[in-house]
Structure formats: structure tokens, C-alpha cells
Design an enzyme around this catalytic site. Structure first.
Site, PDB file in Angstrom:
ATOM      1  N   GLY A 217       0.829  -1.200   0.000  1.00 17.59           N
ATOM      2  CA  GLY A 217       0.000   0.000   0.000  1.00 17.59           C
ATOM      3  C   GLY A 217       0.861   1.246   0.000  1.00 17.59           C
TER       4      GLY A 217
ATOM      5  N   LYS B  17      -1.281  -0.464   9.725  1.00 21.98           N
ATOM      6  CA  LYS B  17      -0.797  -1.473  10.664  1.00 21.98           C
ATOM      7  C   LYS B  17      -0.484  -0.840  12.013  1.00 21.98           C
ATOM      8  CE  LYS B  17       1.456  -4.516   8.221  1.00 21.98           C
ATOM      9  NZ  LYS B  17       2.640  -4.978   7.497  1.00 21.98           N
TER      10      LYS B  17
ATOM     11  N   THR C 295      -4.601  -3.189   6.349  1.00 24.83           N
ATOM     12  CA  THR C 295      -5.524  -3.370   5.220  1.00 24.83           C
ATOM     13  C   THR C 295      -4.743  -3.912   4.031  1.00 24.83           C
ATOM     14  OG1 THR C 295      -5.138  -1.115   4.438  1.00 24.83           O
ATOM     15  CG2 THR C 295      -7.024  -1.463   5.927  1.00 24.83           C
TER      16      THR C 295
ATOM     17  N   ASN D 221      -4.102  -4.324   0.404  1.00 18.38           N
ATOM     18  CA  ASN D 221      -4.488  -3.558  -0.792  1.00 18.38           C
ATOM     19  C   ASN D 221      -4.467  -4.447  -2.034  1.00 18.38           C
ATOM     20  OD1 ASN D 221      -3.459  -1.726   1.295  1.00 18.38           O
ATOM     21  ND2 ASN D 221      -3.689  -0.121  -0.230  1.00 18.38           N
TER      22      ASN D 221
ATOM     23  N   GLU E 189      -9.229  -1.843  -0.150  1.00 18.46           N
ATOM     24  CA  GLU E 189      -8.427  -2.375   0.951  1.00 18.46           C
ATOM     25  C   GLU E 189      -9.280  -3.231   1.882  1.00 18.46           C
ATOM     26  OE1 GLU E 189      -6.213   0.681   2.918  1.00 18.46           O
ATOM     27  OE2 GLU E 189      -5.954   1.879   1.098  1.00 18.46           O
TER      28      GLU E 189
ATOM     29  N   ILE F  69      -8.907  -8.058   7.257  1.00 15.93           N
ATOM     30  CA  ILE F  69      -9.424  -9.358   7.656  1.00 15.93           C
ATOM     31  C   ILE F  69      -9.536  -9.387   9.176  1.00 15.93           C
ATOM     32  CG2 ILE F  69      -9.046 -11.859   7.590  1.00 15.93           C
ATOM     33  CD1 ILE F  69      -7.490 -11.451   5.001  1.00 15.93           C
TER      34      ILE F  69
ATOM     35  N   LYS G 211     -15.639   9.040   5.566  1.00 20.36           N
ATOM     36  CA  LYS G 211     -15.772  10.253   6.385  1.00 20.36           C
ATOM     37  C   LYS G 211     -14.394  10.779   6.708  1.00 20.36           C
ATOM     38  CE  LYS G 211     -19.621   8.540   9.071  1.00 20.36           C
ATOM     39  NZ  LYS G 211     -19.708   7.779  10.290  1.00 20.36           N
TER      40      LYS G 211
ATOM     41  N   PHE H 204     -12.234  12.280   9.820  1.00 18.76           N
ATOM     42  CA  PHE H 204     -12.313  12.275  11.277  1.00 18.76           C
ATOM     43  C   PHE H 204     -11.411  13.348  11.856  1.00 18.76           C
ATOM     44  CE2 PHE H 204     -13.735   8.117   9.973  1.00 18.76           C
ATOM     45  CZ  PHE H 204     -14.881   7.970  10.744  1.00 18.76           C
TER      46      PHE H 204
HETATM   47  P1  ADP Z   1       0.102  -1.363   3.239  1.00 21.27           P
HETATM   48  O1  ADP Z   1       0.131   0.128   3.232  1.00 21.27           O
HETATM   49  O2  ADP Z   1       1.285  -1.992   2.525  1.00 21.27           O
HETATM   50  O3  ADP Z   1      -1.213  -1.899   2.742  1.00 21.27           O
HETATM   51  P2  ADP Z   1      -0.806  -1.998   5.912  1.00 21.27           P
HETATM   52  O4  ADP Z   1      -0.293  -1.333   7.158  1.00 21.27           O
HETATM   53  O5  ADP Z   1      -2.175  -1.614   5.470  1.00 21.27           O
HETATM   54  O6  ADP Z   1       0.277  -1.786   4.775  1.00 21.27           O
HETATM   55  O7  ADP Z   1      -0.710  -3.569   6.151  1.00 21.27           O
HETATM   56  C1  ADP Z   1      -1.252  -4.434   5.178  1.00 21.27           C
HETATM   57  C2  ADP Z   1      -0.564  -5.790   5.122  1.00 21.27           C
HETATM   58  O8  ADP Z   1      -0.577  -6.433   6.401  1.00 21.27           O
HETATM   59  C3  ADP Z   1      -1.313  -6.739   4.199  1.00 21.27           C
HETATM   60  O9  ADP Z   1      -0.912  -6.585   2.856  1.00 21.27           O
HETATM   61  C4  ADP Z   1      -0.956  -8.102   4.766  1.00 21.27           C
HETATM   62  O10 ADP Z   1       0.215  -8.590   4.140  1.00 21.27           O
HETATM   63  C5  ADP Z   1      -0.694  -7.829   6.240  1.00 21.27           C
HETATM   64  N1  ADP Z   1      -1.764  -8.267   7.167  1.00 21.27           N
HETATM   65  C6  ADP Z   1      -1.541  -8.943   8.324  1.00 21.27           C
HETATM   66  N2  ADP Z   1      -2.688  -9.194   8.979  1.00 21.27           N
HETATM   67  C7  ADP Z   1      -3.691  -8.667   8.233  1.00 21.27           C
HETATM   68  C8  ADP Z   1      -5.121  -8.614   8.406  1.00 21.27           C
HETATM   69  N3  ADP Z   1      -5.744  -9.138   9.484  1.00 21.27           N
HETATM   70  N4  ADP Z   1      -5.848  -8.006   7.430  1.00 21.27           N
HETATM   71  C9  ADP Z   1      -5.223  -7.463   6.349  1.00 21.27           C
HETATM   72  N5  ADP Z   1      -3.892  -7.471   6.137  1.00 21.27           N
HETATM   73  C10 ADP Z   1      -3.104  -8.069   7.074  1.00 21.27           C
HETATM   74 MG    MG Z   2      -3.114  -1.196   3.442  1.00 23.47          MG
END
Ligand code: ADP
Ligand code: MG
Length: 147
Positions: A14, A20, A26, A28, A78, A81, A106, A108
Site C-alpha cells: 500500500g 498497521k 488493510t 491492498n 483495501e 481481515i 468520512k 475524522f
Molecule cells: P500497506 O500500506 O502496505 O497496505 P498496511 O499497514 O495496510 O500496509 O498492512 C497491510 C498488510 O498487512 C497486508 O498486505 C498483509 O500482508 C498484512 N496483514 C496482516 N494481517 C492482516 C489482516 N488481518 N488483514 C489485512 N492485512 C493483514
Molecule cells: Mg493497506
């Protein structure tokens, strides 16, 4: 109108929005997957089922929004899970079915407000997905096909 919407594609890096760090990672979808989305699907927060590779099917919340990385001319899709994973799963195939709409996007006023809104979205998703009509999609053959 487009729901239920079945979709499968690669998880990509992402844009470092720090999902995270908020405790809400999320996954992506690649640009290719996003482009294949119906162009008139509303932006906002949705719920449904998701599975990574051939793994278990989990509850999820999904955000469809405008992608700041592309000056907001492209969408991002995005998936958070609702479960804990051992590590990242970049490059893997994520399969989802989108079943319902929770709310529009929205802005925030604070990080706390954002996080608590997402927690509420997650609770709403969990409740909705326990309804028999939504529960039955968890067993859909879509999630059982070989890649
Ligand atoms: P990015 O900006 O790269 O999307 P994020 O902080 O949104 O980084 O983290 C997303 C990544 O975290 C996902 O691509 C996946 O590899 C990992 N991940 C671990 N646990 C989950 C979860 N419960 N739901 C979604 N992604 C998760
Ligand atoms: Mg993400």
C-alpha cells in the site's frame, strides 16, 4: 446493486498510510483488480468474507476509496481481515465476496475518532455476517476453487 460482488487478486504494497500502526492492517488489491471494479460502485465501507490463498474464510471489512497516491483519480480497495495473521501476505491471492454496505467515507477530527469508527464498523460487520443469509456465502464454492 452490484452485491454480492466476488473478486480475487494479488495483494500489493500500500502507500504507507500506517494502517498497521493503528492495529488495523488493510490488504491492498493490485491496480489491475481495482480497475476491474464497477466504476459506479459507491465509495465507503463494506463487509463480507475473505480468504488468503487456500486458507480459511474470515470475516472482513473493506474500504473503497480515492487513492491519494494517484492524486485521487484512482480508487483503492483495501480489505481488513478480522483475524490475526502470523506475518504479511504480500504477493498472495486474496479472494473476497462483498455482501453489504456499512457507511460512506468520512473525515475524522482525530485518530481516536477514526479508530473507534473502524472498531464500530468491525462490530457491525461481525453482527451482519452472523445472519444466515450472509453465513451461507462463507461456504461458497468461490472460496474452494484451486488457484
Ligand atoms: P500497506 O500500506 O502496505 O497496505 P498496511 O499497514 O495496510 O500496509 O498492512 C497491510 C498488510 O498487512 C497486508 O498486505 C498483509 O500482508 C498484512 N496483514 C496482516 N494481517 C492482516 C489482516 N488481518 N488483514 C489485512 N492485512 C493483514
Ligand atoms: Mg493497506
Amino acid at each position: 446493486r452490484h452485491l454480492p460482488y466476488f473478486c480475487r487478486g494479488e495483494v500489493v504494497k500500500g502507500f504507507g498510510r500506517g494502517s498497521k500502526e493503528l492495529g488495523i492492517p488493510t490488504a491492498n488489491f493490485s491496480e489491475q483488480v481495482v480497475e476491474s471494479f464497477p466504476s459506479d460502485i459507491s465509495t465507503g465501507i463494506y463487509y463480507g468474507w475473505a480468504c488468503v490463498g487456500n486458507g480459511d474464510v474470515h470475516k472482513m471489512v473493506l474500504s473503497i476509496g480515492w487513492n491519494p497516491f494517484y492524486k485521487n483519480i484512482k480508487k483503492s480497495v483495501e480489505t481488513h481481515i478480522i483475524d490475526t495473521f502470523k506475518g504479511d501476505f504480500y504477493g498472495e491471492i486474496l479472494s473476497i465476496v462483498i455482501l453489504g454496505y456499512i457507511r460512506s467515507e468520512k473525515n475524522f477530527s482525530s485518530l481516536e475518532a477514526l479508530i473507534s469508527a473502524i472498531q464500530e464498523d468491525i462490530e457491525e460487520a461481525k453482527r451482519q455476517l452472523d445472519l444466515p443469509e450472509h453465513l451461507k456465502l462463507k461456504e461458497d464454492n468461490f472460496f474452494r476453487l484451486p488457484e
